[in-house]
Design a protein around this motif. Structure first.
Motif, PDB file in Angstrom:
ATOM      1  N   LYS A   2      -2.085  -1.668 -10.006  1.00  0.00           N
ATOM      2  CA  LYS A   2      -1.511  -1.748  -8.839  1.00  0.00           C
ATOM      3  C   LYS A   2      -3.093  -1.421  -7.692  1.00  0.00           C
ATOM      4  O   LYS A   2      -4.073  -0.345  -8.374  1.00  0.00           O
ATOM      5  N   ARG A   4      -4.793  -0.735  -4.082  1.00  0.00           N
ATOM      6  CA  ARG A   4      -4.219  -0.530  -2.546  1.00  0.00           C
ATOM      7  C   ARG A   4      -5.614  -1.515  -1.638  1.00  0.00           C
ATOM      8  O   ARG A   4      -6.435  -1.472  -1.984  1.00  0.00           O
ATOM      9  N   SER A  30       2.977  -4.837  -1.696  1.00  0.00           N
ATOM     10  CA  SER A  30       4.059  -4.323  -1.642  1.00  0.00           C
ATOM     11  C   SER A  30       4.054  -2.740  -0.567  1.00  0.00           C
ATOM     12  O   SER A  30       2.617  -2.675  -0.006  1.00  0.00           O
ATOM     13  N   ASP A  31       4.977  -2.097   0.139  1.00  0.00           N
ATOM     14  CA  ASP A  31       4.317  -1.014   1.503  1.00  0.00           C
ATOM     15  C   ASP A  31       4.143   0.357   0.299  1.00  0.00           C
ATOM     16  O   ASP A  31       4.152   1.222   1.199  1.00  0.00           O
ATOM     17  N   GLY A  32       4.866  -0.103  -0.852  1.00  0.00           N
ATOM     18  CA  GLY A  32       4.283   0.971  -1.481  1.00  0.00           C
ATOM     19  C   GLY A  32       6.418   1.742  -1.648  1.00  0.00           C
ATOM     20  O   GLY A  32       6.226   2.782  -2.452  1.00  0.00           O
ATOM     21  N   GLU A  33       6.719   1.434  -0.889  1.00  0.00           N
ATOM     22  CA  GLU A  33       8.422   1.861  -0.737  1.00  0.00           C
ATOM     23  C   GLU A  33       9.741   1.082  -0.698  1.00  0.00           C
ATOM     24  O   GLU A  33       9.957   1.377  -2.157  1.00  0.00           O
ATOM     25  N   ASN A  34       9.721   0.604   0.125  1.00  0.00           N
ATOM     26  CA  ASN A  34      10.310  -0.386   0.185  1.00  0.00           C
ATOM     27  C   ASN A  34      10.649  -2.058   0.281  1.00  0.00           C
ATOM     28  O   ASN A  34      11.035  -2.785  -0.193  1.00  0.00           O
ATOM     29  N   THR A  36       8.875  -5.281  -1.297  1.00  0.00           N
ATOM     30  CA  THR A  36       7.436  -6.659  -1.286  1.00  0.00           C
ATOM     31  C   THR A  36       7.731  -7.686  -1.409  1.00  0.00           C
ATOM     32  O   THR A  36       8.974  -8.265  -1.249  1.00  0.00           O
ATOM     33  N   TRP A  51       2.911  -3.708   8.031  1.00  0.00           N
ATOM     34  CA  TRP A  51       3.118  -2.341   7.046  1.00  0.00           C
ATOM     35  C   TRP A  51       2.196  -1.324   7.472  1.00  0.00           C
ATOM     36  O   TRP A  51       0.729  -1.428   7.379  1.00  0.00           O
ATOM     37  N   GLN A  53       0.132   0.523   5.635  1.00  0.00           N
ATOM     38  CA  GLN A  53      -0.063   0.258   3.319  1.00  0.00           C
ATOM     39  C   GLN A  53      -0.018  -0.627   2.867  1.00  0.00           C
ATOM     40  O   GLN A  53       1.380  -0.886   3.060  1.00  0.00           O
TER      41      GLN A  53
END
Length: 80
Positions: A2, A4, A30-34, A36, A51, A53
Motif C-alpha cells: 500500500k 500513498r 482507495s481513500d483509506g476509509e470508505n 475503493t 479525494w 488522499q
C-alpha cells in the motif's frame, strides 16, 4: 503493498491507468476509509481526484511501476 499516491491532473490519471492496465495483477485505489475503485479504470481513477488522499494497493510489490506517483511524506510541499 500500500502506497500513498497523487493523481492531480488528467495527465497523471491517464499515465497511471496506462501503467496499471499493463500489470496482470489487481490494483486498487482507495481513500483509506470508505471508497475503493479499480486502478485500471479510467473513470475510477478520475474519481480519486476529488479525494483528500489516495492510496494504491496491490497484492504484490509494484513500487517500481508507480514510483513517479508515490507521495514522499517528508516533502514539505505536500498538503495534508
Amino acid at each position: 503493498m500500500k502506497y500513498r499516491i497523487r493523481l492531480d491532473t488528467m495527465s497523471d490519471v491517464n499515465k497511471f491507468v496506462k501503467i496499471a492496465t499493463k500489470y496482470p495483477g489487481k490494483i486498487m485505489l482507495s481513500d483509506g476509509e470508505n471508497f475503493t475503485v479499480s486502478g485500471k479504470s479510467l473513470l475510477g481513477a478520475m474519481y480519486t481526484m476529488e479525494w483528500d488522499q489516495v492510496f494504491c494497493e496491490s497484492e504484490t510489490e509494484i513500487y517500481r511501476l508507480i514510483k513517479d506517483f508515490i507521495v514522499d511524506e517528508s516533502d514539505p510541499n505536500i498538503e495534508e
